[in-house]
Design a protein around this motif. Structure first.
Motif, mmCIF file in Angstrom:
data_model
loop_
_atom_site.group_PDB
_atom_site.id
_atom_site.type_symbol
_atom_site.label_atom_id
_atom_site.label_comp_id
_atom_site.label_asym_id
_atom_site.label_seq_id
_atom_site.Cartn_x
_atom_site.Cartn_y
_atom_site.Cartn_z
ATOM 1 N N LYS A 240 0.867 -1.304 0.244
ATOM 2 C CA LYS A 240 0.029 -0.116 0.036
ATOM 3 C C LYS A 240 0.935 1.117 -0.152
ATOM 4 C CE LYS A 240 -4.409 -1.634 2.072
ATOM 5 N NZ LYS A 240 -5.123 -1.626 2.922
ATOM 6 N N ALA A 241 1.926 1.136 0.460
ATOM 7 C CA ALA A 241 2.935 2.224 0.575
ATOM 8 C C ALA A 241 4.304 1.746 0.597
ATOM 9 C CB ALA A 241 2.690 3.115 1.854
ATOM 10 N N ARG A 242 5.227 2.545 0.242
ATOM 11 C CA ARG A 242 6.813 1.991 0.170
ATOM 12 C C ARG A 242 7.434 2.259 1.604
ATOM 13 N NH1 ARG A 242 11.920 3.611 0.336
ATOM 14 N NH2 ARG A 242 13.414 2.802 -1.375
ATOM 15 N N ALA A 243 8.027 1.159 2.113
ATOM 16 C CA ALA A 243 8.834 1.040 3.237
ATOM 17 C C ALA A 243 9.880 2.318 3.191
ATOM 18 C CB ALA A 243 9.454 -0.196 3.477
ATOM 19 N N PRO A 244 10.113 2.981 4.427
ATOM 20 C CA PRO A 244 9.884 2.850 5.372
ATOM 21 C C PRO A 244 8.466 3.195 5.930
ATOM 22 C CG PRO A 244 11.289 4.497 5.620
ATOM 23 C CD PRO A 244 11.294 3.981 4.178
ATOM 24 N N VAL A 245 7.717 4.160 4.961
ATOM 25 C CA VAL A 245 6.668 4.844 5.392
ATOM 26 C C VAL A 245 5.479 3.741 5.637
ATOM 27 C CG1 VAL A 245 4.604 6.192 4.206
ATOM 28 C CG2 VAL A 245 7.078 6.761 3.798
ATOM 29 N N VAL A 262 16.173 7.001 11.934
ATOM 30 C CA VAL A 262 15.194 8.026 10.990
ATOM 31 C C VAL A 262 14.290 8.752 12.156
ATOM 32 C CG1 VAL A 262 15.051 6.771 8.910
ATOM 33 C CG2 VAL A 262 13.489 6.063 10.711
ATOM 34 N N GLY A 263 14.673 8.526 13.403
ATOM 35 C CA GLY A 263 13.861 9.219 14.411
ATOM 36 C C GLY A 263 14.521 10.496 14.755
ATOM 37 N N GLY A 264 15.583 11.091 14.187
ATOM 38 C CA GLY A 264 16.015 12.754 14.478
ATOM 39 C C GLY A 264 16.669 12.722 15.696
ATOM 40 N N GLN A 265 17.432 11.609 16.147
ATOM 41 C CA GLN A 265 18.248 11.447 17.492
ATOM 42 C C GLN A 265 19.301 12.638 17.444
ATOM 43 O OE1 GLN A 265 17.507 9.195 15.596
ATOM 44 N NE2 GLN A 265 16.487 7.371 17.089
ATOM 45 N N SER A 286 32.741 8.338 8.427
ATOM 46 C CA SER A 286 32.618 7.208 7.922
ATOM 47 C C SER A 286 31.746 6.501 8.921
ATOM 48 C CB SER A 286 33.997 6.508 8.073
ATOM 49 O OG SER A 286 34.388 6.569 9.690
ATOM 50 N N GLY A 287 30.995 7.158 9.440
ATOM 51 C CA GLY A 287 29.839 6.612 10.302
ATOM 52 C C GLY A 287 28.788 5.883 9.480
ATOM 53 N N LYS A 288 27.932 5.280 10.202
ATOM 54 C CA LYS A 288 26.866 4.507 9.479
ATOM 55 C C LYS A 288 25.899 5.338 8.533
ATOM 56 C CE LYS A 288 23.780 0.577 10.085
ATOM 57 N NZ LYS A 288 23.245 -0.269 10.905
ATOM 58 N N ASN A 289 25.944 5.218 7.556
ATOM 59 C CA ASN A 289 24.985 6.056 6.552
ATOM 60 C C ASN A 289 23.274 5.570 6.826
ATOM 61 O OD1 ASN A 289 23.762 7.368 4.863
ATOM 62 N ND2 ASN A 289 25.138 7.112 3.074
ATOM 63 N N VAL A 290 22.811 6.393 7.548
ATOM 64 C CA VAL A 290 21.319 6.029 7.688
ATOM 65 C C VAL A 290 20.490 6.074 6.284
ATOM 66 C CG1 VAL A 290 21.658 6.633 10.156
ATOM 67 C CG2 VAL A 290 20.841 8.488 8.509
ATOM 68 N N VAL A 291 21.010 6.800 5.414
ATOM 69 C CA VAL A 291 20.118 6.867 4.097
ATOM 70 C C VAL A 291 19.962 5.515 3.549
ATOM 71 C CG1 VAL A 291 20.489 7.548 1.722
ATOM 72 C CG2 VAL A 291 21.202 8.928 3.575
ATOM 73 N N ASN A 292 20.703 4.410 4.012
ATOM 74 C CA ASN A 292 20.434 2.991 3.938
ATOM 75 C C ASN A 292 19.048 2.637 4.043
ATOM 76 O OD1 ASN A 292 22.920 2.775 2.717
ATOM 77 N ND2 ASN A 292 23.959 1.623 4.456
ATOM 78 N N MET A 293 18.584 3.299 5.487
ATOM 79 C CA MET A 293 17.217 3.093 5.718
ATOM 80 C C MET A 293 16.173 3.227 4.901
ATOM 81 S SD MET A 293 17.933 1.523 8.622
ATOM 82 C CE MET A 293 16.579 1.351 9.539
ATOM 83 N N SER A 298 14.598 -0.728 1.982
ATOM 84 C CA SER A 298 14.523 0.039 3.260
ATOM 85 C C SER A 298 14.479 -0.821 4.290
ATOM 86 C CB SER A 298 13.169 0.790 3.068
ATOM 87 O OG SER A 298 13.063 1.813 3.928
ATOM 88 N N CYS A 299 13.445 -0.852 5.089
ATOM 89 C CA CYS A 299 13.219 -1.583 6.555
ATOM 90 C C CYS A 299 13.657 -3.060 6.108
ATOM 91 C CB CYS A 299 12.041 -1.776 6.968
ATOM 92 S SG CYS A 299 11.582 0.096 7.314
#
Length: 324
Positions: A240-245, A262-265, A286-293, A298-299
């Protein structure tokens, strides 16, 4: 007259009006009178239809469906226009829909597939059998798999749009049709589903999703349609929608690998949080790239077994999170 008599004999054979047919001799004679006027010019050939099997005692007569119609057969002298048959099936016919359907159900209600017609969505919508079915013809579109959906979507406009979307069941390709999932004549399940539930209907093809799983996903057990649109979607897998939405409609965005996802921490993206020399993600980080999420699956890049898993391991990453 001899030509009409010959046509009547042929038609009576096609309509099953022989001595072994269910119609009495009186009905056969009355039906022969019908053929005197309703010949091949205004009644298409139905010699190969299910209603024209002369050797089957269940084959109906004209009277079976249209009634005796004595004033139609023999116009009274004191009327200017011939009265119509007792039961008519055209779209604008004065015969009430319930009466038309009752004529059909005289024979067809004996079939278990129509046992739940009374009270079904189509029945309560005052839909006539003849709205979908074409009787006086050899070819009935609704009875052919390749053209059945074409008939259904004349009313179900929303579904017509959905099955035209990129991700859909192979209905337009002719590999599936509406009646593979729905019993249009009535069902104990929702949305006229053939089985008692949406899931049971889906599992008739998607047995690998049935489980039971050691660790099950609650919405999967409840209703496949929570996540999927079975008629079609612009998202892969008819989601019905694309993850992570889609996932975040139930799940709160969370931390991934100790780094905010993706929580804005604080400290994930600039500026750095107290105690950090720099933010975890930056132009040169070189940190973990959260764009992967938000990319690819996605999830489901990590949570691959979203329908459930039978992995009994208690170690991290625990199967309870549908990682494996």
């Amino acid at each position: 007259m001899q030509i009409k008599r010959a046509m009547a004999v042929i038609a009576l054979g096609l309509f099953g009006l022989t001595g072994i047919a269910m119609g009495a001799p009186r009905d056969a004679a009355a039906s022969e009178a019908c053929i005197e006027c309703h010949d091949a010019d205004d009644m298409p050939d139905m010699s190969r239809s299910a209603h024209a099997v002369a050797t089957d005692s269940r084959t109906p007569t004209c009277i079976t469906c249209h009634g005796a119609s004595p004033t139609h057969v023999k116009k009274p002298a004191n009327v200017a226009k011939r009265p119509p048959p007792d039961i008519m099936f055209t779209k604008a016919a004065p015969t009430p829909v319930g009466e038309r359907n009752a004529a059909c159900l005289t024979c067809h209600q004996k079939d278990f597939r129509r046992a739940m017609w009374g009270g079904s969505q189509h029945e309560t919508a005052d839909l006539a059998c003849s709205s979908c079915h074409k009787i006086h013809a050899n070819h009935d579109k609704i009875l052919a798999r390749k053209s059945e959906a074409e008939m259904c979507i004349t009313c179900h406009k929303e579904q017509r749009t959905q099955i035209a979307k990129p991700s859909h069941h192979p209905v337009p390709e002719g590999k599936m049709t509406c009646s593979d999932c729905h019993n249009v004549h009535g069902s104990a399940g929702p949305k006229l589903a053939k089985r008692d539930s949406i899931n049971a209907t889906c599992y008739s093809c998607h047995a690998e999703k049935r489980g039971p799983f050691v660790f099950g996903h609650e919405p999967v057990n409840e209703d496949c349609a929570i996540c999927h649109n079975p008629h079609g979607s612009t998202v892969q897998g008819m989601l019905k929608a694309r993850a992570p939405v889609l996932c975040q409609q139930c799940h709160t965005p969370h931390v991934a690998g100790g780094v905010g996802a993706v929580g804005g921490q604080p400290g994930v993206f600039p500026p750095a949080a107290p105690g950090q020399l720099s933010s975890a993600i930056g132009a040169t980080s070189s940190g973990k790239n959260v764009v992967n999420m938000w990319q690819g699956r996605s999830c489901m890049n990590c949570h691959t077994q979203v329908h459930g898993t039978n992995n009994p391991s208690a170690t991290n990453p625990t199967p309870r999170l549908f990682f494996r």
